[in-house]
Scaffold this motif. Structure first.
Motif, mmCIF file in Angstrom:
data_model
loop_
_atom_site.group_PDB
_atom_site.id
_atom_site.type_symbol
_atom_site.label_atom_id
_atom_site.label_comp_id
_atom_site.label_asym_id
_atom_site.label_seq_id
_atom_site.Cartn_x
_atom_site.Cartn_y
_atom_site.Cartn_z
ATOM 1 N N ALA A 289 24.790 26.172 47.785
ATOM 2 C CA ALA A 289 25.504 26.442 46.532
ATOM 3 C C ALA A 289 24.843 27.568 45.745
ATOM 4 N N GLU A 290 23.534 27.670 45.821
ATOM 5 C CA GLU A 290 22.827 28.747 45.125
ATOM 6 C C GLU A 290 23.291 30.113 45.646
ATOM 7 N N HIS A 291 23.407 30.228 46.953
ATOM 8 C CA HIS A 291 23.858 31.486 47.542
ATOM 9 C C HIS A 291 25.332 31.761 47.213
ATOM 10 N N LEU A 292 26.143 30.716 47.229
ATOM 11 C CA LEU A 292 27.556 30.881 46.902
ATOM 12 C C LEU A 292 27.732 31.315 45.453
ATOM 13 N N GLU A 293 26.927 30.750 44.562
ATOM 14 C CA GLU A 293 27.018 31.137 43.152
ATOM 15 C C GLU A 293 26.622 32.603 42.968
ATOM 16 N N ALA A 294 25.612 33.054 43.707
ATOM 17 C CA ALA A 294 25.221 34.465 43.640
ATOM 18 C C ALA A 294 26.378 35.357 44.080
ATOM 19 N N LEU A 295 27.091 34.952 45.113
ATOM 20 C CA LEU A 295 28.265 35.698 45.571
ATOM 21 C C LEU A 295 29.332 35.733 44.483
ATOM 22 N N ILE A 296 29.587 34.597 43.860
ATOM 23 C CA ILE A 296 30.588 34.516 42.796
ATOM 24 C C ILE A 296 30.209 35.424 41.638
ATOM 25 N N VAL A 297 28.951 35.392 41.232
ATOM 26 C CA VAL A 297 28.485 36.241 40.127
ATOM 27 C C VAL A 297 28.663 37.715 40.482
ATOM 28 N N THR A 298 28.328 38.077 41.708
ATOM 29 C CA THR A 298 28.497 39.465 42.151
ATOM 30 C C THR A 298 29.959 39.879 42.063
ATOM 31 N N LEU A 299 30.852 39.019 42.527
ATOM 32 C CA LEU A 299 32.280 39.338 42.466
ATOM 33 C C LEU A 299 32.770 39.434 41.031
ATOM 34 N N GLU A 300 32.420 38.458 40.209
ATOM 35 C CA GLU A 300 32.898 38.445 38.825
ATOM 36 C C GLU A 300 32.405 39.661 38.041
ATOM 37 N N THR A 301 31.170 40.071 38.269
ATOM 38 C CA THR A 301 30.633 41.207 37.517
ATOM 39 C C THR A 301 31.142 42.552 38.036
ATOM 40 N N ASN A 302 31.790 42.541 39.169
ATOM 41 C CA ASN A 302 32.303 43.781 39.739
ATOM 42 C C ASN A 302 33.826 43.816 39.829
ATOM 43 N N MET A 303 34.498 42.992 39.047
ATOM 44 C CA MET A 303 35.957 42.934 39.133
ATOM 45 C C MET A 303 36.625 44.240 38.714
ATOM 46 N N ALA A 304 36.000 45.009 37.826
ATOM 47 C CA ALA A 304 36.573 46.300 37.452
ATOM 48 C C ALA A 304 36.592 47.224 38.674
ATOM 49 N N ARG A 305 35.528 47.201 39.458
ATOM 50 C CA ARG A 305 35.464 48.023 40.673
ATOM 51 C C ARG A 305 36.477 47.537 41.703
ATOM 52 N N VAL A 306 36.651 46.227 41.795
ATOM 53 C CA VAL A 306 37.634 45.664 42.726
ATOM 54 C C VAL A 306 39.038 46.097 42.317
ATOM 55 N N ALA A 307 39.346 45.977 41.025
ATOM 56 C CA ALA A 307 40.671 46.365 40.535
ATOM 57 C C ALA A 307 40.931 47.842 40.799
ATOM 58 N N GLU A 308 39.915 48.666 40.595
ATOM 59 C CA GLU A 308 40.042 50.104 40.860
ATOM 60 C C GLU A 308 40.312 50.354 42.347
ATOM 61 N N ALA A 309 39.603 49.677 43.202
ATOM 62 C CA ALA A 309 39.807 49.831 44.648
ATOM 63 C C ALA A 309 41.201 49.373 45.049
ATOM 64 N N GLN A 310 41.671 48.272 44.457
ATOM 65 C CA GLN A 310 43.013 47.775 44.766
ATOM 66 C C GLN A 310 44.089 48.765 44.331
ATOM 67 N N GLU A 311 43.917 49.330 43.144
ATOM 68 C CA GLU A 311 44.880 50.324 42.659
ATOM 69 C C GLU A 311 44.888 51.542 43.568
ATOM 70 N N SER A 312 43.715 52.003 43.965
ATOM 71 C CA SER A 312 43.599 53.157 44.842
ATOM 72 C C SER A 312 44.253 52.865 46.197
ATOM 73 N N TYR A 313 44.058 51.686 46.699
ATOM 74 C CA TYR A 313 44.643 51.286 47.987
ATOM 75 C C TYR A 313 46.163 51.321 47.929
ATOM 76 N N HIS A 314 46.720 50.813 46.844
ATOM 77 C CA HIS A 314 48.185 50.753 46.723
ATOM 78 C C HIS A 314 48.805 52.124 46.422
ATOM 79 N N ARG A 315 48.041 53.036 45.847
ATOM 80 C CA ARG A 315 48.530 54.402 45.590
ATOM 81 C C ARG A 315 48.614 55.207 46.884
ATOM 82 N N ASP A 316 47.686 54.962 47.780
ATOM 83 C CA ASP A 316 47.610 55.776 49.017
ATOM 84 C C ASP A 316 48.589 55.375 50.068
#
Length: 132
Positions: free
Chosen positions: A105-132
């Motif tokens: 669970a400690e490792h899974l929580e670290a993964l979750i924190v990484t994802l949550e703190t980088n959601m702006a980058r994820v959203a940007e990548a998703q937008e870029s993917y759908h534009r191309d």
């Protein structure tokens, strides 16, 4: 001449190393249970402390009663979760992490924190993917 070992023979031989990339490795179903959406959320929620079933279901918003019960049963079988029935009237069931479950669970929580703190980058990548 080499012989193929069955999954039960593999688990009976402590000298064999787990290899999740191997098709018949017994670690694959455990990884599937832990890395499933509900498995991950249940394990990380249980890092907060003991939970009764209904409270855990409220914490893991969106999970059905049946799916949470199946998830907890699989995690208990895999040694990640401890289920304790308290002899009260009515009986109370409480779930906690085992030592192994806490480690996972400690490792899974670290993964979750990484994802949550980088959601702006994820959203940007998703937008870029759908534009191309």
């Amino acid at each position: 001449m080499t012989t193929q070992r069955t999954a039960s023979e593999q688990t009976d031989d402590p000298t064999l190393e787990a290899d999740v990339f191997a098709r018949d490795c017994t670690s694959r179903p455990v990884l599937q249970n832990v890395a499933s959406r509900w498995g991950t959320l249940a394990l990380v929620a249980l890092r907060e402390g003991p939970y009764r079933f209904s409270a855990l279901r409220r914490r893991v918003d969106g999970v059905s009663e049946r799916m949470l019960a199946q998830t907890l049963q699989a995690l208990e079988r895999d040694g990640m979760v401890h289920r304790e029935v308290r002899e009260t009237i009515p009986p109370k069931v409480e779930y906690t992490l085992t030592e192994l479950g806490a480690q996972v669970a400690e490792h899974l929580e670290a993964l979750i924190v990484t994802l949550e703190t980088n959601m702006a980058r994820v959203a940007e990548a998703q937008e870029s993917y759908h534009r191309d």
